[in-house]
Structure formats: C-alpha cells, structure tokens
Design a protein around this motif. Structure first.
Motif, PDB file in Angstrom:
ATOM      1  N   VAL A 120     -10.645  17.030-107.554  1.00 34.42           N
ATOM      2  CA  VAL A 120     -10.245  15.788-108.224  1.00 34.42           C
ATOM      3  C   VAL A 120      -8.777  15.844-108.607  1.00 34.42           C
ATOM      4  N   VAL A 121      -8.357  16.976-109.192  1.00 31.41           N
ATOM      5  CA  VAL A 121      -6.954  17.123-109.609  1.00 31.41           C
ATOM      6  C   VAL A 121      -6.023  16.994-108.404  1.00 31.41           C
ATOM      7  N   ALA A 122      -6.414  17.597-107.293  1.00 36.72           N
ATOM      8  CA  ALA A 122      -5.585  17.516-106.082  1.00 36.72           C
ATOM      9  C   ALA A 122      -5.546  16.084-105.545  1.00 36.72           C
ATOM     10  N   GLU A 123      -6.705  15.428-105.507  1.00 35.52           N
ATOM     11  CA  GLU A 123      -6.761  14.051-104.998  1.00 35.52           C
ATOM     12  C   GLU A 123      -5.910  13.103-105.828  1.00 35.52           C
ATOM     13  N   GLU A 124      -5.827  13.353-107.138  1.00 38.25           N
ATOM     14  CA  GLU A 124      -5.111  12.462-108.050  1.00 38.25           C
ATOM     15  C   GLU A 124      -3.683  12.940-108.317  1.00 38.25           C
ATOM     16  N   ASP A 125      -3.176  13.850-107.461  1.00 34.11           N
ATOM     17  CA  ASP A 125      -1.803  14.375-107.611  1.00 34.11           C
ATOM     18  C   ASP A 125      -1.583  14.987-108.993  1.00 34.11           C
ATOM     19  N   GLY A 126      -2.600  15.703-109.481  1.00 35.17           N
ATOM     20  CA  GLY A 126      -2.521  16.276-110.813  1.00 35.17           C
ATOM     21  C   GLY A 126      -1.473  17.357-110.970  1.00 35.17           C
ATOM     22  N   TYR A 127      -1.118  18.042-109.879  1.00 32.75           N
ATOM     23  CA  TYR A 127      -0.161  19.139-109.997  1.00 32.75           C
ATOM     24  C   TYR A 127       1.272  18.631-110.186  1.00 32.75           C
ATOM     25  N   SER A 128       1.493  17.359-109.898  1.00 31.44           N
ATOM     26  CA  SER A 128       2.818  16.769-110.155  1.00 31.44           C
ATOM     27  C   SER A 128       2.746  15.724-111.266  1.00 31.44           C
ATOM     28  N   ALA A 129       1.633  15.706-111.996  1.00 35.93           N
ATOM     29  CA  ALA A 129       1.411  14.650-112.984  1.00 35.93           C
ATOM     30  C   ALA A 129       2.478  14.659-114.073  1.00 35.93           C
ATOM     31  N   GLU A 130       2.799  15.819-114.621  1.00 35.01           N
ATOM     32  CA  GLU A 130       3.790  15.873-115.697  1.00 35.01           C
ATOM     33  C   GLU A 130       5.161  15.450-115.193  1.00 35.01           C
ATOM     34  N   ALA A 131       5.502  15.868-113.990  1.00 36.20           N
ATOM     35  CA  ALA A 131       6.799  15.476-113.428  1.00 36.20           C
ATOM     36  C   ALA A 131       6.851  13.969-113.182  1.00 36.20           C
ATOM     37  N   ASP A 132       5.757  13.411-112.658  1.00 32.17           N
ATOM     38  CA  ASP A 132       5.703  11.967-112.419  1.00 32.17           C
ATOM     39  C   ASP A 132       5.781  11.191-113.733  1.00 32.17           C
ATOM     40  N   ALA A 133       5.081  11.680-114.746  1.00 33.97           N
ATOM     41  CA  ALA A 133       5.119  11.027-116.058  1.00 33.97           C
ATOM     42  C   ALA A 133       6.520  11.090-116.644  1.00 33.97           C
ATOM     43  N   ALA A 134       7.206  12.214-116.444  1.00 36.67           N
ATOM     44  CA  ALA A 134       8.570  12.371-116.977  1.00 36.67           C
ATOM     45  C   ALA A 134       9.527  11.364-116.351  1.00 36.67           C
ATOM     46  N   VAL A 135       9.358  11.101-115.049  1.00 30.58           N
ATOM     47  CA  VAL A 135      10.219  10.123-114.370  1.00 30.58           C
ATOM     48  C   VAL A 135      10.032   8.738-114.981  1.00 30.58           C
ATOM     49  N   LEU A 136       8.778   8.359-115.212  1.00 30.30           N
ATOM     50  CA  LEU A 136       8.504   7.065-115.827  1.00 30.30           C
ATOM     51  C   LEU A 136       9.107   6.983-117.226  1.00 30.30           C
ATOM     52  N   LEU A 137       8.925   8.027-118.014  1.00 33.26           N
ATOM     53  CA  LEU A 137       9.421   8.020-119.391  1.00 33.26           C
ATOM     54  C   LEU A 137      10.942   7.942-119.442  1.00 33.26           C
TER      55      LEU A 137
END
Length: 526
Positions: A120-137
C-alpha cells in the motif's frame, strides 16, 4: 466525475435550489458562484457528502481532496503529517506499519500484514510522501523549519494553508475547495493557480477572488433562480453570457405579454358578437401563450459611492525614511512616499510582513521606529480596520448605530445610505449582534459613506464580501474623487484602481508606479 441528480435543498422554508441536475467532469475546473446566502457552501457540503440533500443524490469518486476549515482536529500533529493525512489510505497504512514495527517479534499473520502494508505504501508513493508534502507547503509559504512543528504553533492563516496542502496531497480524483485564496498572500495565490492549471482531475472551487476565477476556471456553475446554471468559460465570460441570456428571455416575454394584451382586448370586444368564433379561437391561443416563468434572481448588488464635503489640499501625505515595527525593532525601513489628492495606493505583501503595522504607523496609532510622516492640509481620514469585529457594538439596531455616527445627516439621509448598502426596510432594523461577516463589512462601509471623508484607509476591505459587493467597492474607489490607501490581496481590485503600489517585504519596502500589470513587469526585470 461528480454527478448531481435531482438535488433540492431548503433552509427555514427558503428554497436554495430545486431539482438540480448537473455534472462536473475531469480535466475541467469549475467555479461555484453566487452571492452571499445563495447556498454555495451548502451545495459544496452536499458534493462532499457532509450534508444530505432534501431530495436527489450525488455520485462522487472515491478519492476526494477537500479543504476543511476545522484545524483543531490536527493541532497536536506535525505540520507535514497533517498534509499526508490528505491521503487516508496511505496515512492509515503508515500508522499501522509503525505500530507493528515497534513490536520485537511478529506472528505469521502480522508478518503477512506488514507485507501488505508495504505494498500500500509503495502504491501510494509513501516513500516520497514527506518530500511531496514539503513541496506543497513551501509553495504555500510554509518554510521548512515550520514543517516539523505541531500545527497548533502556527498562526490561524498559516493553519489554513496547511489544510489546503492537505487537500492537494495524494493525487485526489476530485478537488473541492471552499474559498482557498482567503488565507493566502499574492505569491501563494499565484503558486496555487499554477498548481491547479496542471491538475487533471475534477476541480470545484468557491472563491470571491475574480482574478483567481478568471485565471483558473474553464467553467462556471452559478447558483441563481433556484437552480445551478453551468456556463463555459471563466467568471467574466459567465457574467456576459448570463446578462445576454437574461436579456433574451425578458425580451421574449415582453413580446408575449404584448401579444397576450392584444388577444385579451380582442376577446373582450368580440366574445358575444358576430365574431364570437374568432374570439373562442383567440382564447385557445391565449391559453397556449404564457410568458416563460422568470424566477427572481438572488443577486443583489450594493451601490458604494464615497463622497466628501471638503477636498483638502493637493499634497495628502509625505513620508521620508520611514521604518516601522515594535519596541524599536524595525520590520522594514527606508520608505519614501508622496501621496497626492486623488491617488489610489495599494499596499501589498505576504501575510505577517507588516502591512497593517505600516497603516497604523501612518495613522499615528503606533510610533514610527524612524523617519517622518506629514499629513497634508485638512485631510479627513476614514478608516476601515482589518479586525473590525468590535467596531459595531451589540445591543443596537443598524439604523440606530448609524444615526449615532452623524445625527446631522437626518433619518432620511441615514436610511438612504443603508438602502444603497442593501439594508432597506426591515433590514435596517436588524440587531447589530446578529450581523454576518458580509453584513458587518457593508455596515462599516455605510458608515464611511455617511461620514464623507476625503481620504480613506482600508485594510483588507474585501474579506467576507461576495463578488458583486467587491465589484461595487471597486467602482466606488474608482469614482472617488478623494484619496484612498488600501491593503488587499485582490489583484483585480489592484489592477482596476491603483496608480501606485507599496510592496512590503521582510526587511525592506518599495514603491512602484501603476497597477498590478506594471508592478509584475517591474518585478520580472529585477
């Protein structure tokens, strides 16, 4: 796709919309418009599923990105984690995975569950989740150092930015955003526009920012006449099309009413005479010929007109080497500004940078850290504060409160001003304690109109105003023969009105001639 089938909703006996059938397709960006009280937020809640319609149903995709205004649910969490919660499937998998990994050993079932969670984590790009969230913020003006802090430590406007990032996170199939630009400064609004231009899902957005709607929207869904009418194009396209359609219907009905009168006259004259057969034929034609029902539009536009009794001198304000701040510490310094009679000066900058501090310094409410401020001959200041909740005391009626401001205007003069601001008849006797945000803004603007100042200072006057009221305010400032200094994030207002822009940034401040377009060109050259 979001599909709306036969949806109706009423509140307190008032019908907001009836048997609405419409759809919102992927790759299209819909602005949901209508005046305050028309039912925009109600309809948005029905789309989200937070509110049931009286009749009908809504078919929606599984993954929705929703801008929710209640940040207290997340105050205890890290800012970056709040954003990741925008993908519930990923967040729940990450939480359960961390819970299992805390155990020293695992059963066979737990081992299998860990494997499924990893998928599930892999399917939902969980390993880059913090980096993706940081870009949005960061795009929304939340710096890296704030992203590890609890949400409770951020100020209210920045908390709403985090919730906006939450809505945008996790590749939602549909984005439902209620007034997303409200907590944003101009740079963050432009970033959001660019983000939404590249979004390929369904977007439905409520906004009071005309420039934003024109930039982002490919379609407008307008709530009026107890239904929702969909128009192709941006907000300005909708206004033109709506006026054209309304005019055609009214013209058609005028012709029908004229024909009906002619038939009625014929029937009355010849019903009992030799031409009674023809009269009977006319009766049948009359029964078929009925004007199309025109339901009353819910659009009400105030009429804002600022006037003054004494014009004052040519030189309104001179500022030299001004530094503003608190307790001797400057937020910015080096302002040189000359304001002449008739100037319209826009003050812009990020939230929290010191725009209100500048205004209060110019008005003498707080002392300058450095520099000189000189107001001109017979300048009469009228002020609209950003924080105005306590400006209108409870325990009054609107008319009584207004009359106290200027008894010399007389009761008719006060009623006239209130009527132009949509407080006619019984609305003028509303208790001040019951006023909505938009009504309170209109009441304060009514006060400024009544007192007839020759110089106005307005701090974020468009907050809580609908698009019709903002358009009226724009017209009122444009036609005002006096001077206006105003703080705003509304680019349409800046472009239409300002002939000077004061741009406040951390540590310094600059003055630019012209409106928004000239300012943007000047900044691109820097």
């Amino acid at each position: 796709m979001i599909v709306v089938e036969n949806v109706s909703k009423s509140f307190g006996g008032r019908k907001l919309f009836e048997e609405v059938n419409t759809s919102f397709g992927p790759g299209k960006r819909f602005g949901l418009t209508g005046p305050n009280g028309a039912g925009k937020s109600t309809f948005m809640k029905i789309l989200i599923g937070d509110l049931d319609p009286d009749t009908g149903r809504v078919i929606r995709p599984k993954r929705l990105g929703i801008l929710r205004q209640d940040h207290t649910l997340y105050d205890h969490m890290r800012v970056v984690d709040v954003v990741i919660c925008g993908n519930p499937r990923l967040w729940e998998a990450m939480q359960r995975k961390d819970e299992l990994l805390l155990k020293s050993d695992h059963s066979e079932e737990e081992g299998m569950e860990l494997g499924e969670l990893e998928c599930v984590v892999a399917e939902e790009d969980g390993y880059s989740a913090e980096a993706d969230a940081a870009v949005l913020l960061e795009g929304l003006g939340i710096p890296q150092q704030s992203q590890e802090r609890p949400l409770s430590e951020l100020k209210g406007g920045f908390k709403l930015r985090v919730l906006l990032a939450q809505a945008l996170f996790g590749r939602p199939q549909a984005l439902l955003l209620d007034d997303p630009t409200n907590p944003l400064d101009l740079e963050s609004i432009e970033w959001l526009e660019e983000f939404l231009h590249s979004y390929d899902g369904v977007l439905v957005v409520i906004s009071h920012d005309r420039h934003f709607l024109n930039s982002v929207c490919t379609h407008i869904s307008d709530i009026d006449y107890e239904t929702i009418i969909q128009y192709t194009g941006n907000y300005d396209d909708m206004v033109r099309a709506k006026a054209q359609v309304r005019g055609q219907v009214e013209q058609s009905n005028a012709k029908k009413m004229e024909k009906i009168k002619q038939l009625q006259d014929f029937i009355q004259r010849f019903a009992a005479g030799t031409r009674s057969t023809q009269a009977a034929s006319r009766k049948k034609e009359l029964q078929r010929l009925r004007p199309d029902e025109i339901k009353r539009s819910n659009i009400q536009r105030p009429f804002i007109k600022f006037e003054f009794d004494k014009p004052g001198g040519r030189d309104v304000l001179e500022v030299h080497k001004l530094a503003c701040g608190y307790n001797g510490t400057a937020l910015f310094k080096g302002l040189h500004l000359a304001v002449s009679r008739g100037d319209k000066v826009a003050i812009i900058g990020r939230n929290g940078v010191g725009k209100t501090t500048l205004i209060e310094t110019l008005m003498g409410k707080i002392p300058a850290v450095q520099g000189n401020i000189k107001w001109g001959h017979e300048v009469d200041l009228g002020y609209f504060p950003q924080e105005h909740e306590g400006l209108i005391p409870p325990g009054h009626k609107i008319f009584d409160w207004m009359f106290e401001q200027k008894p010399a205007a007389g009761k008719e003069g006060v009623r006239s001003v209130l009527g132009r601001m949509l407080f006619s008849g019984e609305d003028g006797d509303k208790p001040t304690a019951t006023l909505s945000g938009g009504e309170r803004v209109r009441a304060i603007l009514s006060r400024l109109m009544l007192l007839r100042h020759n110089t106005l200072i307005l701090d974020e006057p468009t907050n809580h105003m609908d698009l019709e009221a903002i358009s009226s305010l724009r017209d009122g400032i444009q036609t005002f023969a006096g001077t206006c200094i105003f703080v705003t994030h509304d680019r349409d207002l800046i472009e239409s009105v300002a002939n000077k822009i004061v741009a406040v940034e951390p540590g310094h401040i600059d003055v630019f001639p012209g409106g928004w377009s000239e300012y943007r060109k000047a900044r691109q050259k820097d």
